[in-house]
Design a protein around this motif. Structure first.
Motif, PDB file in Angstrom:
ATOM      1  N   ALA A 146       0.383  -1.083  -0.241  1.00 23.26           N
ATOM      2  CA  ALA A 146       0.227  -0.260  -0.053  1.00 23.26           C
ATOM      3  C   ALA A 146       0.891   0.638   0.444  1.00 23.26           C
ATOM      4  CB  ALA A 146      -0.891   0.211   1.188  1.00 23.26           C
ATOM      5  N   GLU A 147       2.469   1.306   0.592  1.00 23.10           N
ATOM      6  CA  GLU A 147       2.684   2.574   0.219  1.00 23.10           C
ATOM      7  C   GLU A 147       3.965   2.391  -0.503  1.00 23.10           C
ATOM      8  OE1 GLU A 147       7.166   4.160   3.873  1.00 23.10           O
ATOM      9  OE2 GLU A 147       6.180   1.637   3.183  1.00 23.10           O
ATOM     10  N   LEU A 148       3.763   2.071  -1.144  1.00 25.66           N
ATOM     11  CA  LEU A 148       4.780   1.561  -2.577  1.00 25.66           C
ATOM     12  C   LEU A 148       3.425   2.326  -3.742  1.00 25.66           C
ATOM     13  CD1 LEU A 148       7.125   1.730  -4.778  1.00 25.66           C
ATOM     14  CD2 LEU A 148       6.991  -0.684  -4.517  1.00 25.66           C
ATOM     15  N   GLU A 149       2.353   1.771  -3.984  1.00 27.37           N
ATOM     16  CA  GLU A 149       1.724   1.800  -4.710  1.00 27.37           C
ATOM     17  C   GLU A 149       0.936   3.118  -4.241  1.00 27.37           C
ATOM     18  OE1 GLU A 149      -2.372  -0.232  -4.626  1.00 27.37           O
ATOM     19  OE2 GLU A 149      -1.700  -0.802  -6.675  1.00 27.37           O
ATOM     20  N   GLN A 150       1.126   3.930  -3.383  1.00 27.26           N
ATOM     21  CA  GLN A 150       0.136   5.534  -2.207  1.00 27.26           C
ATOM     22  C   GLN A 150       1.347   5.973  -3.830  1.00 27.26           C
ATOM     23  OE1 GLN A 150       0.107   6.088   1.516  1.00 27.26           O
ATOM     24  NE2 GLN A 150      -0.759   8.728   0.779  1.00 27.26           N
ATOM     25  N   TRP A 151       2.205   5.865  -3.391  1.00 30.41           N
ATOM     26  CA  TRP A 151       3.620   6.755  -4.341  1.00 30.41           C
ATOM     27  C   TRP A 151       3.601   6.452  -5.046  1.00 30.41           C
ATOM     28  CZ3 TRP A 151       7.449   4.369  -6.814  1.00 30.41           C
ATOM     29  CH2 TRP A 151       8.590   5.658  -6.993  1.00 30.41           C
ATOM     30  N   LEU A 152       3.579   5.468  -5.646  1.00 36.06           N
ATOM     31  CA  LEU A 152       3.107   5.392  -7.462  1.00 36.06           C
ATOM     32  C   LEU A 152       2.455   5.911  -8.005  1.00 36.06           C
ATOM     33  CD1 LEU A 152       4.581   3.726  -9.840  1.00 36.06           C
ATOM     34  CD2 LEU A 152       3.472   1.498  -8.936  1.00 36.06           C
ATOM     35  N   SER A 153       1.035   6.289  -7.592  1.00 34.08           N
ATOM     36  CA  SER A 153      -0.111   6.743  -8.011  1.00 34.08           C
ATOM     37  C   SER A 153       0.144   7.998  -8.597  1.00 34.08           C
ATOM     38  CB  SER A 153      -1.358   6.082  -6.973  1.00 34.08           C
ATOM     39  OG  SER A 153      -1.694   4.699  -7.334  1.00 34.08           O
ATOM     40  N   ALA A 154       0.517   9.048  -6.806  1.00 32.65           N
ATOM     41  CA  ALA A 154       0.881  10.256  -7.055  1.00 32.65           C
ATOM     42  C   ALA A 154       1.781  10.891  -8.368  1.00 32.65           C
ATOM     43  CB  ALA A 154       1.385  10.955  -5.968  1.00 32.65           C
ATOM     44  N   GLU A 155       2.701   9.713  -8.658  1.00 30.90           N
ATOM     45  CA  GLU A 155       4.203  10.568  -9.038  1.00 30.90           C
ATOM     46  C   GLU A 155       3.806   9.617 -10.920  1.00 30.90           C
ATOM     47  OE1 GLU A 155       7.282  11.728  -8.393  1.00 30.90           O
ATOM     48  OE2 GLU A 155       6.573  11.939  -6.784  1.00 30.90           O
ATOM     49  N   PHE A 156       3.440   8.492 -11.005  1.00 26.89           N
ATOM     50  CA  PHE A 156       3.086   7.667 -11.930  1.00 26.89           C
ATOM     51  C   PHE A 156       2.781   8.501 -13.254  1.00 26.89           C
ATOM     52  CE2 PHE A 156       1.629   4.832 -15.189  1.00 26.89           C
ATOM     53  CZ  PHE A 156       2.833   4.265 -15.697  1.00 26.89           C
ATOM     54  N   PRO A 157       1.798   9.942 -12.933  1.00 26.69           N
ATOM     55  CA  PRO A 157       1.157  10.711 -14.312  1.00 26.69           C
ATOM     56  C   PRO A 157       2.124  10.903 -14.531  1.00 26.69           C
ATOM     57  CG  PRO A 157      -0.301  10.708 -12.508  1.00 26.69           C
ATOM     58  CD  PRO A 157       1.376   9.586 -11.495  1.00 26.69           C
ATOM     59  N   GLU A 158       3.342  11.728 -14.442  1.00 27.53           N
ATOM     60  CA  GLU A 158       4.237  12.940 -15.020  1.00 27.53           C
ATOM     61  C   GLU A 158       5.866  12.256 -14.685  1.00 27.53           C
ATOM     62  OE1 GLU A 158       3.465  15.881 -15.890  1.00 27.53           O
ATOM     63  OE2 GLU A 158       1.397  15.318 -15.311  1.00 27.53           O
ATOM     64  N   MET A 159       5.397  10.652 -14.731  1.00 29.38           N
ATOM     65  CA  MET A 159       7.201  10.079 -14.581  1.00 29.38           C
ATOM     66  C   MET A 159       7.298   9.384 -15.771  1.00 29.38           C
ATOM     67  SD  MET A 159       8.299   6.081 -12.526  1.00 29.38           S
ATOM     68  CE  MET A 159       7.423   7.073 -11.123  1.00 29.38           C
ATOM     69  N   ALA A 160       8.869   9.858 -15.564  1.00 25.77           N
ATOM     70  CA  ALA A 160       9.973   9.486 -17.106  1.00 25.77           C
ATOM     71  C   ALA A 160      10.086   7.757 -17.276  1.00 25.77           C
ATOM     72  CB  ALA A 160      10.872  10.660 -17.415  1.00 25.77           C
ATOM     73  N   LEU A 161       9.316   7.662 -18.257  1.00 23.92           N
ATOM     74  CA  LEU A 161       9.936   5.802 -18.289  1.00 23.92           C
ATOM     75  C   LEU A 161      10.757   5.215 -19.194  1.00 23.92           C
ATOM     76  CD1 LEU A 161       5.941   4.759 -18.098  1.00 23.92           C
ATOM     77  CD2 LEU A 161       7.304   5.198 -16.594  1.00 23.92           C
TER      78      LEU A 161
END
Length: 466
Positions: A75-90
Motif C-alpha cells: 500500500a505504501e509503494l502503491e500510494q507513492w506510485l499513484s501520485a508520481e506515475f502520471p508525470e514519471m519519465a519511463l
C-alpha cells in the motif's frame, strides 16, 4: 434537386436534435463505449482497477503453480506510485528502481517492467512473460496505469520487490530469512542486516560509521535476545550482615559467584561438529553451577545490580588471549575490575581498574537497560569505563529502520539490490582490536597474568540455594 436538399436538411436537423437530447440526457458516453467495444473488442466497463486485480491474480497463479509465496500489494509503494506515475519519465528503468529504494528504503531487491498496449487487456498479455518469471524471494508489488497522449493507448509500470522485515532478535528464530533491515542509531544510516545462524552471538556494526549498535545472543533453547536482556534482575536468596560495608558486600557476592561457578570453555572452542555457544541467564548458571566467562560475568553483574551496585558486563579482549568478558563496578568514585573466572577475591587487595586493568581492552558493555559502545572506533583506550566521552549509550529496543541502495541491470531485467557496502557487518561481539594505553602495574609484554593475590583472609560467603 430542391426536394432532395430539403430532405437532407430535415435529416441533419433530426440528427442534431437527437444528439443534443442525448448529450442532455448523458447518453454520449454510452455511445462512445459501444463504439470502443465494437472497434477493439475491449469491454468499456473494464476499469484500470479491474486490470490491476487481474494482473495480481495472474502473477500469483503462476507463483502458486511454482510453489512460491504469493505477492502482496504494498500500500505504501502503491500510494507513492499513484501520485508520481502520471508525470514519471519511463525511459530509464534503472532510475525508477533507484527511486523506489530511495522512497521505500526497506526494499532489498527491486525489479520493474514497463509495457504499452492499445487496450488494458493487451497490457495483461504484455506482462505475461514477466509475471511467469518473478523471483521466488520477491514479496510485494505495485502497479500503475496511464493513457498516452491522445488517449489512443495505455502504458503500465509494474514494480516487484523483496521487502525486508525489521531486524529484531525474535525474528531470527521466527523467520527463515537471513536478511533484514535496520537503521544505525548513531548516524541514522539505513542498511541491510545479513545474519548467520552458524553464530550464536552477533555484533551489528553500521557500514557507514563503523560503530557497533547492537549485540544479540542465543540461549540454550535457541532463542535470541539482546545481550542486556540476559540480565533478568535475578539474585540468589542471601542474607548479609547489617554491619558490613558496601565494599565488603561487593567482595562477598564476588566470592560467592567465584566459588560456586566452575569455569567451562565454550563448546565453540572445542573441535566438535555440533558445537554451539549458548549464553546463560543468571538462574541458568546458578542451576548448572558452571559457565564460561560471559555466563559467570552475567551472574555476577545481575546479582550486584540487584543489590544496588553500579555494575556492567564488559566484552572485549584480554591481552593476547582473545575475546573475554568481565565485570566493572563503580563504587565511591572508584572503578573495580572483577574477574569471575580468574584469581581469587581478596578484600585486602582490591582490583582497581587503574592498577589491574592495563591488559583489558573493552569494546562493548551492557547493563539491564542498555549497551554501551565506544564513541570513536579505534580510539586509544584511556581506562575510563563510565566516561560519556568514550562511551555511547544505546537502547536496542528503540532501534528504527531504513535502507538505501543503488540499482543495476542484470540479464536484461532492470533490478536493484543493496550493495555489500550498504550491509551491516556481523561478527562475534568481542572484536577488540583498538590500541590501548598502559595504565599502571602490569608490563605490556607479560605473557601470563592472574589477579594479584594478597594475604589469606576469611570472607563470609552469602548462602544461596541451587
Amino acid at each position: 434537386m430542391l426536394p432532395r436538399l430539403i430532405l437532407w436538411s430535415v435529416i441533419l436537423g433530426l440528427a442534431l436534435a437527437g444528439g443534443w437530447m442525448a448529450y442532455r440526457d448523458g447518453r454520449v458516453e454510452s455511445w462512445k463505449q459501444w463504439v470502443l467495444k465494437w472497434s477493439s473488442g475491449e469491454d468499456p466497463a473494464y476499469s484500470q482497477m479491474r486490470f490491476q486485480v487481474d494482473l495480481v491474480d495472474r502473477i500469483n497463479y503462476a507463483r502458486i503453480a511454482s510453489r512460491h509465496p504469493v505477492l502482496r500489494v504494498d500500500a505504501e509503494l502503491e500510494q507513492w506510485l499513484s501520485a508520481e506515475f502520471p508525470e514519471m519519465a519511463l525511459d530509464d528503468a534503472g532510475r525508477i528502481t533507484q527511486r523506489v529504494q530511495e522512497v521505500v528504503p526497506r526494499y532489498f531487491r527491486v525489479s520493474v517492467c514497463i509495457v504499452s498496449g492499445p487496450t488494458l487487456h493487451a497490457l495483461l498479455d504484455e506482462f505475461h512473460d514477466f509475471s511467469q518469471s518473478t523471483e521466488p524471494t520477491m514479496t510485494h508489488l505495485a502497479c500503475a496505469v496511464r493513457q498516452t497522449t491522445g488517449g489512443l493507448a495505455y502504458r503500465a509500470l509494474l514494480i516487484v520487490g523483496q521487502r525486508l522485515e525489521d531486524f529484531s532478535p525474535e525474528i531470527i528464530a521466527a523467520s527463515q530469512d537471513e536478511t533484514f533491515f535496520s537503521t544505525c542509531p548513531h548516524c541514522q544510516h539505513p542498511h541491510v542486516v545479513r545474519i548467520s545462524r552458524q553464530q550464536h552471538s552477533l555484533g551489528l556494526e553500521c557500514p557507514e560509521c563503523r560503530r557497533t549498535y547492537a549485540v544479540v545472543a542465543a540461549d540454550a533453547l535457541g532463542h535470541y535476545r539482546y545481550v542486556n536482556e540476559f540480565l533478568t534482575g535475578y539474585a540468589p536468596p542471601a542474607v548479609f550482615a547489617k554491619d558490613h560495608s558496601r565494599i565488603h558486600e561487593l567482595f562477598t557476592i564476588w566470592s560467592a559467584v567465584h566459588a560456586n561457578c566452575i569455569y567451562t570453555k565454550d563448546p565453540a572452542g572445542q573441535k566438535t561438529t555440533n558445537a554451539t555457544d549458548a549464553w546463560q541467564t543468571s538462574l541458568d548458571t546458578q542451576k548448572a553451577g558452571q559457565g564460561d566467562c560471559e555466563d559467570s560475568a552475567i551472574f555476577l553483574c545481575d546479582w550486584l545490580m540487584s543489590r544496588g551496585f553500579q555494575a556492567r558486563v564488559v566484552l572485549g579482549r584480554y591481552g593476547d588471549m582473545g575475546g573475554h568478558a568481565w565485570v566493572v563496578v563503580k563504587l565511591d568514585d572508584k572503578e573495580y575490575l572483577l574477574e569471575s573466572t580468574e584469581g581469587r577475591p581478596d578484600i585486602s587487595n582490591p582490583p582497581l581498574v587503574s592498577r589491574v586493568g592495563s591488559r583489558y581492552v573493552p569494546e562493548i558493555m551492557f547493563d539491564r537497560y542498555a549497551i554501551y559502545v565506544r564513541s570513536t572506533p579505534g580510539q586509544s583506550w584511556k581506562g575510563d569505563y563510565w566516561s560519556t566521552k568514550y562511551w555511547t549509550r544505546v537502547e536496542p529496543r528503540s532501534l528504527s529502520a531504513r535502507v538505501q541502495s543503488n540499482p543495476r541491470k542484470k540479464d536484461g531485467v532492470y533490478s536493484a539490490e543493496v550493495s555489500p557496502q550498504r550491509m551491516a557487518r556481523t561478527s562475534q561481539p568481542n572484536p577488540a582490536i583498538a590500541p590501548f594505553m598502559e595504565l599502571e602495574g602490569i608490563p605490556r609484554d607479560a605473557s601470563v597474568w592472574q589477579m594479584p593475590l594478597g594475604g589469606e583472609q576469611e570472607i563470609s560467603h552469602a548462602g544461596h540455594g541451587q
